[in-house]
Design a protein around this motif. Structure first.
Motif, PDB file in Angstrom:
ATOM      1  N   PRO A 335       0.827  -1.226  -0.156  1.00 55.27           N
ATOM      2  CA  PRO A 335       0.055   0.106  -0.318  1.00 55.27           C
ATOM      3  C   PRO A 335       0.839   1.537  -0.229  1.00 55.27           C
ATOM      4  O   PRO A 335       0.227   2.467   0.160  1.00 55.27           O
ATOM      5  CB  PRO A 335      -0.784  -0.074   1.335  1.00 55.27           C
ATOM      6  CG  PRO A 335       0.199  -0.848   2.185  1.00 55.27           C
ATOM      7  CD  PRO A 335       0.995  -1.713   1.426  1.00 55.27           C
ATOM      8  N   VAL A 336       2.126   1.132  -0.025  1.00 61.60           N
ATOM      9  CA  VAL A 336       2.956   2.471  -0.027  1.00 61.60           C
ATOM     10  C   VAL A 336       3.480   2.968  -1.332  1.00 61.60           C
ATOM     11  O   VAL A 336       3.428   2.045  -2.314  1.00 61.60           O
ATOM     12  CB  VAL A 336       4.349   2.218   0.754  1.00 61.60           C
ATOM     13  CG1 VAL A 336       5.062   3.294   0.936  1.00 61.60           C
ATOM     14  CG2 VAL A 336       3.797   1.553   2.373  1.00 61.60           C
ATOM     15  N   LYS A 337       2.886   4.212  -1.450  1.00 63.82           N
ATOM     16  CA  LYS A 337       3.229   4.986  -2.740  1.00 63.82           C
ATOM     17  C   LYS A 337       2.506   4.281  -4.048  1.00 63.82           C
ATOM     18  O   LYS A 337       3.057   3.871  -5.028  1.00 63.82           O
ATOM     19  CB  LYS A 337       4.829   4.869  -3.238  1.00 63.82           C
ATOM     20  CG  LYS A 337       5.696   5.614  -2.362  1.00 63.82           C
ATOM     21  CD  LYS A 337       6.997   5.893  -2.772  1.00 63.82           C
ATOM     22  CE  LYS A 337       8.107   6.745  -1.659  1.00 63.82           C
ATOM     23  NZ  LYS A 337       9.479   6.739  -2.167  1.00 63.82           N
ATOM     24  N   LEU A 338       1.098   4.464  -3.587  1.00 62.74           N
ATOM     25  CA  LEU A 338       0.133   3.604  -4.783  1.00 62.74           C
ATOM     26  C   LEU A 338      -0.117   4.950  -5.909  1.00 62.74           C
ATOM     27  O   LEU A 338       0.388   6.022  -5.616  1.00 62.74           O
ATOM     28  CB  LEU A 338      -1.180   3.432  -3.926  1.00 62.74           C
ATOM     29  CG  LEU A 338      -1.091   2.370  -2.801  1.00 62.74           C
ATOM     30  CD1 LEU A 338      -2.418   2.338  -2.297  1.00 62.74           C
ATOM     31  CD2 LEU A 338      -0.799   1.061  -3.698  1.00 62.74           C
ATOM     32  N   PRO A 339      -0.532   4.433  -6.984  1.00 64.02           N
ATOM     33  CA  PRO A 339      -0.879   5.330  -7.823  1.00 64.02           C
ATOM     34  C   PRO A 339      -1.927   6.475  -7.485  1.00 64.02           C
ATOM     35  O   PRO A 339      -2.681   6.153  -6.666  1.00 64.02           O
ATOM     36  CB  PRO A 339      -1.713   4.470  -9.031  1.00 64.02           C
ATOM     37  CG  PRO A 339      -1.026   3.044  -9.012  1.00 64.02           C
ATOM     38  CD  PRO A 339      -0.936   2.982  -7.376  1.00 64.02           C
ATOM     39  N   VAL A 340      -1.967   7.554  -8.014  1.00 66.67           N
ATOM     40  CA  VAL A 340      -2.583   8.714  -7.527  1.00 66.67           C
ATOM     41  C   VAL A 340      -4.161   8.297  -7.772  1.00 66.67           C
ATOM     42  O   VAL A 340      -4.610   7.933  -8.904  1.00 66.67           O
ATOM     43  CB  VAL A 340      -2.099   9.848  -8.430  1.00 66.67           C
ATOM     44  CG1 VAL A 340      -3.153  11.207  -7.923  1.00 66.67           C
ATOM     45  CG2 VAL A 340      -0.557  10.328  -7.840  1.00 66.67           C
ATOM     46  N   GLY A 341      -4.993   8.725  -6.872  1.00 71.06           N
ATOM     47  CA  GLY A 341      -6.234   8.698  -7.034  1.00 71.06           C
ATOM     48  C   GLY A 341      -7.065   7.335  -6.741  1.00 71.06           C
ATOM     49  O   GLY A 341      -8.186   7.146  -6.796  1.00 71.06           O
ATOM     50  N   ILE A 342      -6.149   6.186  -6.538  1.00 68.22           N
ATOM     51  CA  ILE A 342      -6.824   5.060  -6.295  1.00 68.22           C
ATOM     52  C   ILE A 342      -7.436   4.843  -4.739  1.00 68.22           C
ATOM     53  O   ILE A 342      -6.497   5.290  -3.712  1.00 68.22           O
ATOM     54  CB  ILE A 342      -5.958   3.749  -6.636  1.00 68.22           C
ATOM     55  CG1 ILE A 342      -6.521   2.361  -6.551  1.00 68.22           C
ATOM     56  CG2 ILE A 342      -4.627   3.739  -5.527  1.00 68.22           C
ATOM     57  CD1 ILE A 342      -5.705   1.476  -7.282  1.00 68.22           C
ATOM     58  N   LYS A 343      -8.553   4.323  -4.491  1.00 71.11           N
ATOM     59  CA  LYS A 343      -9.058   4.137  -3.252  1.00 71.11           C
ATOM     60  C   LYS A 343      -8.683   3.084  -2.624  1.00 71.11           C
ATOM     61  O   LYS A 343      -8.382   1.993  -3.107  1.00 71.11           O
ATOM     62  CB  LYS A 343     -10.704   4.193  -3.286  1.00 71.11           C
ATOM     63  CG  LYS A 343     -11.479   4.184  -2.120  1.00 71.11           C
ATOM     64  CD  LYS A 343     -12.941   4.385  -2.419  1.00 71.11           C
ATOM     65  CE  LYS A 343     -13.521   4.683  -0.860  1.00 71.11           C
ATOM     66  NZ  LYS A 343     -14.944   4.795  -1.116  1.00 71.11           N
ATOM     67  N   VAL A 344      -8.409   3.050  -1.303  1.00 67.70           N
ATOM     68  CA  VAL A 344      -7.848   2.239  -0.252  1.00 67.70           C
ATOM     69  C   VAL A 344      -8.871   1.905   0.868  1.00 67.70           C
ATOM     70  O   VAL A 344      -9.031   2.720   1.542  1.00 67.70           O
ATOM     71  CB  VAL A 344      -6.425   2.760   0.254  1.00 67.70           C
ATOM     72  CG1 VAL A 344      -5.962   1.590   1.119  1.00 67.70           C
ATOM     73  CG2 VAL A 344      -5.535   2.969  -0.983  1.00 67.70           C
ATOM     74  N   LEU A 345      -9.150   0.663   0.622  1.00 69.24           N
ATOM     75  CA  LEU A 345     -10.193   0.014   2.032  1.00 69.24           C
ATOM     76  C   LEU A 345      -9.175  -0.870   2.774  1.00 69.24           C
ATOM     77  O   LEU A 345      -8.360  -1.562   2.107  1.00 69.24           O
ATOM     78  CB  LEU A 345     -11.255  -0.506   1.522  1.00 69.24           C
ATOM     79  CG  LEU A 345     -12.384  -0.017   1.089  1.00 69.24           C
ATOM     80  CD1 LEU A 345     -12.436   0.943  -0.038  1.00 69.24           C
ATOM     81  CD2 LEU A 345     -13.553  -0.632   1.054  1.00 69.24           C
ATOM     82  N   ALA A 346      -9.324  -0.961   4.211  1.00 77.19           N
ATOM     83  CA  ALA A 346      -8.696  -1.715   4.969  1.00 77.19           C
ATOM     84  C   ALA A 346      -9.409  -2.358   5.902  1.00 77.19           C
ATOM     85  O   ALA A 346     -10.480  -1.777   6.391  1.00 77.19           O
ATOM     86  CB  ALA A 346      -7.564  -1.126   5.570  1.00 77.19           C
ATOM     87  N   ASP A 347      -9.311  -3.744   6.256  1.00 72.99           N
ATOM     88  CA  ASP A 347     -10.068  -4.139   7.209  1.00 72.99           C
ATOM     89  C   ASP A 347      -9.468  -3.806   8.613  1.00 72.99           C
ATOM     90  O   ASP A 347      -8.295  -3.157   8.821  1.00 72.99           O
ATOM     91  CB  ASP A 347      -9.589  -5.837   7.423  1.00 72.99           C
ATOM     92  CG  ASP A 347     -10.489  -6.477   8.600  1.00 72.99           C
ATOM     93  OD1 ASP A 347     -11.548  -6.637   8.354  1.00 72.99           O
ATOM     94  OD2 ASP A 347      -9.662  -6.806   9.271  1.00 72.99           O
ATOM     95  N   HIS A 348     -10.345  -3.744   9.790  1.00 74.72           N
ATOM     96  CA  HIS A 348     -10.108  -3.047  10.999  1.00 74.72           C
ATOM     97  C   HIS A 348      -8.738  -3.656  11.660  1.00 74.72           C
ATOM     98  O   HIS A 348      -8.127  -2.945  12.189  1.00 74.72           O
ATOM     99  CB  HIS A 348     -11.296  -3.450  11.794  1.00 74.72           C
ATOM    100  CG  HIS A 348     -12.574  -2.718  11.724  1.00 74.72           C
ATOM    101  ND1 HIS A 348     -12.569  -1.261  11.654  1.00 74.72           N
ATOM    102  CD2 HIS A 348     -13.738  -3.057  11.198  1.00 74.72           C
ATOM    103  CE1 HIS A 348     -13.770  -0.790  11.237  1.00 74.72           C
ATOM    104  NE2 HIS A 348     -14.596  -1.854  11.108  1.00 74.72           N
ATOM    105  N   ALA A 349      -8.392  -4.898  11.412  1.00 76.34           N
ATOM    106  CA  ALA A 349      -7.182  -5.360  11.906  1.00 76.34           C
ATOM    107  C   ALA A 349      -5.805  -4.838  11.670  1.00 76.34           C
ATOM    108  O   ALA A 349      -4.967  -4.653  11.980  1.00 76.34           O
ATOM    109  CB  ALA A 349      -7.284  -6.823  11.680  1.00 76.34           C
TER     110      ALA A 349
END
Length: 570
Positions: A335-349
């Protein structure tokens, strides 16, 4: 029914292509025959079982004021196009054309047809609520038909649809249906659970599946060991608080991880726990790419991702799509230095990870000492993972245990999912036009037959419960050339029929061993054998499910049968 006059082609050997118990035994005992993959003929015994199941279903549907109808199996493509499902349902929908090149679907379900029917007839709230149901063949072009009647391309189904003026009215009918379904499956003698489920291609919200517990079930049920909570594993919420380490945040570093791609490989190579790793996947949601993160020891649940994003379709991006978006192979995503504008979802853990490990978006390179929010941003934290055995039950009572289940029923609150796009409206008590509020409720009748068959058999054949047994009594004269035996058997046959017992009378000129083997295969509750003591008016009686045997005089038969069936059918 005299056995010589019906059609019961029993088999001594188990068919090689039948891989589950119900399929094997239904074929061996002459209840069904396969026509082609996923399509079956129901022979006389199988048809009688279906009729018994249908009767129980009808009784319970009628008891909650549902009214039976019969709708066409051929459905115009235009109706499905109104809701958009002509395009979104997928290849399981069987599509055909008539001689005028008009397109039709063979009914996989009937939401569109029933909505089109009522929108032309029901115009006032005064005629609502209304619940209609039918029992009819359905058609779905399953990619892999298997397990006999449990996964077929043509099958018998009870589908009901309710129409309401208010949400409160829908809630009441939904609860009535849940209770009616529970009574149906209880009367059928099934070991089942009502579980929270996903609505899938049907649409709508609030839905429960009725699952028969079985080792061959295709669905996994997550249930509490201390309460009545149960859910399909796809829908079971994770209700956990994750401890956050207070350790110092270390500086992120790149490390070479040659040929280490999976979480297991990377965690072993770097000597860290999978819980310290961040799993990164690329999904395509309604044609938009999103990044989804989970802890290394957790599996991402695409249904939860779909619901969190509130999209219609969700699928894992292909390797080629992922490589084009991220400029690296799947095994090195992070998840580090992702393409600009892409949405990131993460599980609570993920939020609890400190000094974790993730891919560096470079081949054979990973990052260590990675920390959420400091090193990468998350747009949305949600419950995105599959629940696991041992997790706390979502209702706060006990812990989660898994079991396999066969889906035999499903109930949905559709709301206005179909009435709005199809303009199915009524006038409310203020004279305003409102869309119907709908529910739909299905039971796989032929699948129920297979589920009962799966649970009620032993090494010799079926042990049918009284509610669905094709006949009550199997009457077997040992020697049809012996006049005394035949005379007593004929007398008992007439007597039992006069008292409305369903009797299968094995009048065939077969050896006793063949008759007994067939009787065990067919598995009726009671076998009455007329043999050597016929001259004394005495018969041998065998209870199929327990194997107990008794001798009854002709005069005792009716009283003993009445006592047996009174207890047996409880």
């Amino acid at each position: 029914m005299k056995q010589s006059q019906t059609f019961i082609p029993t088999l001594r050997e188990t068919p090689a292509d039948a891989d589950v118990k119900s399929h094997q035994m239904l074929l061996r005992s002459g209840f069904i025959r396969q026509n082609t993959s996923g399509i079956y003929s129901f022979l006389p015994l199988g048809k009688r079982v279906l009729q018994k199941v249908e009767q129980i279903v009808r009784e319970e549907m009628d008891a909650i004021n549902s009214v039976e109808v019969l709708m066409p199996a051929m459905q115009q493509a235009e109706l499905w196009q109104e809701t958009g499902r002509w395009y979104s349902y997928g290849p399981e929908l069987m599509r055909i054309k008539d001689r005028h090149n008009r397109e039709f679907a063979l009914g996989a379900t009937h939401e569109e047809v029933i909505t089109s029917l009522l929108r032309d007839e029901i115009k006032s709230y005064k005629k609502l609520p209304l619940t209609l149901y039918q029992i009819q063949s359905k058609f779905r072009d399953e990619k892999r038909p298997r397990f006999g009647l449990l996964r077929g391309r043509e099958f018998l189904m009870k589908d009901a649809y309710s129409f309401h003026a208010t949400r409160e009215s829908l809630d009441q009918t939904y609860e009535d249906m849940v209770q009616a379904y529970s009574r149906i499956f209880t009367r059928l003698g099934l070991n089942f659970r009502a579980v929270i489920a996903d609505s899938g291609a049907i649409g709508g919200k609030d839905t429960h599946e009725f699952m028969v517990l079985s080792e061959i079930g295709e669905d996994t049920i997550a249930y509490s060991d201390s309460s009545d909570f149960a859910a399909n594993i796809e829908m079971a919420e994770v209700n956990m608080k994750y401890d956050v380490s207070t350790e110092e945040l270390l500086e992120m570093e790149k490390v070479n991880t040659p040929d280490q791609k999976t979480i297991e490989q990377v965690s072993t190579f770097l000597n860290v726990s999978p819980q310290q790793c961040i799993k990164t996947l690329v999904f395509k949601a309604d044609e938009e790419f999103v990044i989804v993160l989970a802890r290394g020891d957790h599996e991402i649940n695409d249904i939860k991702v779909k619901n969190a994003l509130q999209v219609k379709t969700i699928e894992l991006a292909s390797e080629e799509e992922t490589k084009q978006l991220m400029q690296c192979e799947v095994g090195s995503l992070g998840p580090v230095k992702l393409p600009v504008g892409i949405k990131v979802l993460a599980d609570h853990a993920v939020a609890s990870i400190r000094n974790g490990v993730c891919g560096a978006n470079e081949a054979s390179v990973h990052l260590t000492n990675v920390n959420p929010e400091r090193d990468f941003a998350v747009d949305q934290y949600e419950d995105l993972r599959f629940i696991m055995e041992g997790d706390p039950s979502p209702d706060g009572k006990g812990t989660i245990v898994f079991a396999k289940g066969i889906e035999v029923g499903h109930v949905f609150k559709l709301g206005t999912t179909y009435s709005e796009p199809m303009n199915g409206t009524f006038l409310d008590d203020n004279g305003r036009s409102q869309p119907y509020i709908m529910g739909c409720y299905g039971i796989g009748v032929s699948r129920v037959m297979a589920a009962v068959a799966e649970q009620y058999q032993d090494e010799k054949g079926f042990t049918w419960p009284g509610a669905v047994s094709p006949y009550d009594v199997h009457l077997v004269p040992v020697n049809t050339k012996e006049e005394t035996q035949v005379a007593l058997a004929d007398d008992l046959y007439k007597l039992l029929k006069s008292y409305r017992y369903d009797v299968l009378y094995d009048d065939r000129a077969e050896r006793a061993g063949v008759k007994f083997a067939d009787a065990d295969l067919i598995g009726l509750p009671i076998r009455i054998t007329v043999g050597k003591k016929a001259s004394e008016g005495i018969v041998e009686v065998k209870i199929r499910h327990s194997g107990e045997s008794f001798e009854w005089s002709r005069e005792e038969v009716l009283d003993h049968l009445q006592t047996f069936f009174h207890t047996f059918n409880q």
